[in-house]
Design an enzyme around this catalytic site. Structure first.
Site, short mmCIF file in Angstrom:
data_model
loop_
_atom_site.label_atom_id
_atom_site.label_comp_id
_atom_site.label_asym_id
_atom_site.label_seq_id
_atom_site.Cartn_x
_atom_site.Cartn_y
_atom_site.Cartn_z
N GLY A 22 0.83 -1.21 0.00
CA GLY A 22 0.00 0.00 0.00
C GLY A 22 0.86 1.25 0.00
N ALA A 23 1.91 1.24 -0.83
CA ALA A 23 2.92 2.30 -0.78
C ALA A 23 2.55 3.53 -1.59
CB ALA A 23 4.25 1.74 -1.30
N ASN A 24 1.44 3.49 -2.32
CA ASN A 24 1.14 4.61 -3.21
C ASN A 24 0.40 5.75 -2.54
OD1 ASN A 24 -0.98 2.32 -3.57
ND2 ASN A 24 -2.08 4.18 -4.12
N SER A 25 0.00 5.57 -1.28
CA SER A 25 -0.87 6.58 -0.66
C SER A 25 -0.55 6.69 0.83
CB SER A 25 -2.33 6.12 -0.85
OG SER A 25 -3.22 6.92 -0.13
N GLY A 28 1.82 4.67 3.82
CA GLY A 28 2.73 3.81 3.04
C GLY A 28 3.61 4.63 2.12
N TYR A 176 -13.38 -3.72 11.03
CA TYR A 176 -12.09 -3.01 10.99
C TYR A 176 -11.34 -3.25 12.30
CZ TYR A 176 -8.59 0.66 10.48
OH TYR A 176 -7.38 1.33 10.39
#
Ligand SMILES: NC(=O)c1ccc[n+]([C@@H]2O[C@H](COP(=O)([O-])OP(=O)(O)OC[C@H]3O[C@@H](n4cnc5c(N)ncnc54)[C@H](OP(=O)(O)O)[C@@H]3O)[C@@H](O)[C@H]2O)c1
Length: 301
Positions: A22-25, A28, A176
């Site tokens: 999840g590194a794009n946002s 992350g 969650y």
């Protein structure tokens, strides 16, 4: 532990390799940027390659020396997790840092392709499999670490062993909470199992406080802008994650969060969690259930 820890205190990490899911946002992305600024080669493990390319461009504009690779993985799919690991192991001989970060919050009910409730599948089950499949390369890399994102919301639920996938009734909030509690319980259990097996790989849990990111995408549109008023930035929220990954006073088994009011904001510090999250019988039961769900068996106790 140092007060007001920042990345400036970290020496060069040249030669080390990290995977950030999840590194794009959000957190992350900021974690990837922080690692890249210290010379770590970062594999951005993302489900959407277009978003990942856009994030890499933003990151490289801020850190022109960054060594970034992009790899596709939807962590809610065990098939994609296995494909990702197979590809990674063909291309890399070391893995210093695994940052189990990808997540969704309070999404509508959905069943993953493996038949699991989707918040649990994304936030927890996929990362359990990812960690197990990467364990041989992690344990072969000196002083490697696994950092797992939990949340203050772990307190919203216990583990519903009789109905893990909410077939008997779905609450977005409880699902969650359960997923983030599972992340915390198993981060502690992973450290116990690594130590018992004699490995120097460390497992550390972290939470970012409350940050304005895309995690609120399932909140009503009218209340989303309110987050800008009182939530901290993703850059600040990434500090506990970076601390867990890079600080030299980490022993393994810590939970790192912000030091400010109610752990909602601030600089990294070690924080405590409730008794249930530290219950070793619950941890063993969850580990066994997770091995069976993922067909990934590791560090048998
Ligand atoms: N923000 C907070 O206040 C807060 C508080 C406590 C804990 N956390 C934790 O911090 C972590 C990061 O969240 P964030 O706040 O940075 O949110 P975010 O901005 O929404 O980032 C989440 C990241 O996870 C990715 N992702 C979601 N589902 C995925 C899947 N199935 N496979 C691969 N990647 C997937 C997203 O990709 P797409 O862009 O493609 O959706 C995105 O890159 C999460 O684990 C969250 O539980 C956040």
């Amino acid at each position: 532990m140092n007060k007001k820890w920042t990345l400036e205190q970290v020496p060069s990490q040249e030669g080390r390799v990290a995977i950030v899911t999840g590194a794009n946002s959000g957190i992350g992305y900021e974690t990837s940027l922080g690692l890249a600024q210290k010379g770590v080669e970062v594999v951005m493990a993302c489900r959407d390659l277009r978003k990942a390319e856009e994030a890499r461009s933003r990151l490289v504009a801020k850190c022109p020396t960054a060594k970034i690779k992009i790899r596709k993985v939807d962590v809610s799919s065990l098939r994609e997790v296995r494909d990702f690991v197979n590809q990674f192991r063909k291309q890399y001989e070391r893995l210093d840092l695994l940052i189990n970060n990808a997540g969704i919050m309070m999404s509508p009910y959905k069943v993953s392709e493996d038949g699991f409730e989707n918040q649990l599948a994304t936030n927890y089950i996929g990362h359990f499999a990812l960690t197990g499949l990467l364990l041989p390369i992690l344990t072969a890399t000196p002083r490697s670490r696994v950092v797992t994102l939990s949340s203050l919301s772990y307190k919203w639920a216990e583990i519903q062993f009789d109905d893990l996938h909410a077939k008997e009734g779905y609450s977005r909030r409880k699902a969650y909470g359960q997923s983030k509690r599972a992340c915390l319980i198993v981060a502690y259990e992973l450290q116990r199992r690594l130590a018992a097996a004699g490995y120097d790989t460390l497992s550390v849990a972290a939470h970012p406080g409350l940050c304005k990111t895309n995690l609120d995408q399932y909140f009503p549109a009218l209340i989303r802008p309110l987050g800008n008023l009182f939530l901290q930035t993703a850059k600040q929220g990434a500090l506990p994650v970076l601390y867990a990954a890079l600080a030299n006073d980490i022993q393994g088994g810590e939970f790192i969060g912000p030091d400010g009011f109610q752990q909602m904001r601030g600089y990294p510090t070690e924080v405590d969690s409730d008794d249930y999250s530290k219950d070793e019988q619950v941890a063993k039961r969850l580990w066994k259930a997770s091995e069976e769900m993922t067909n990934t068996y590791y560090l048998g106790a």
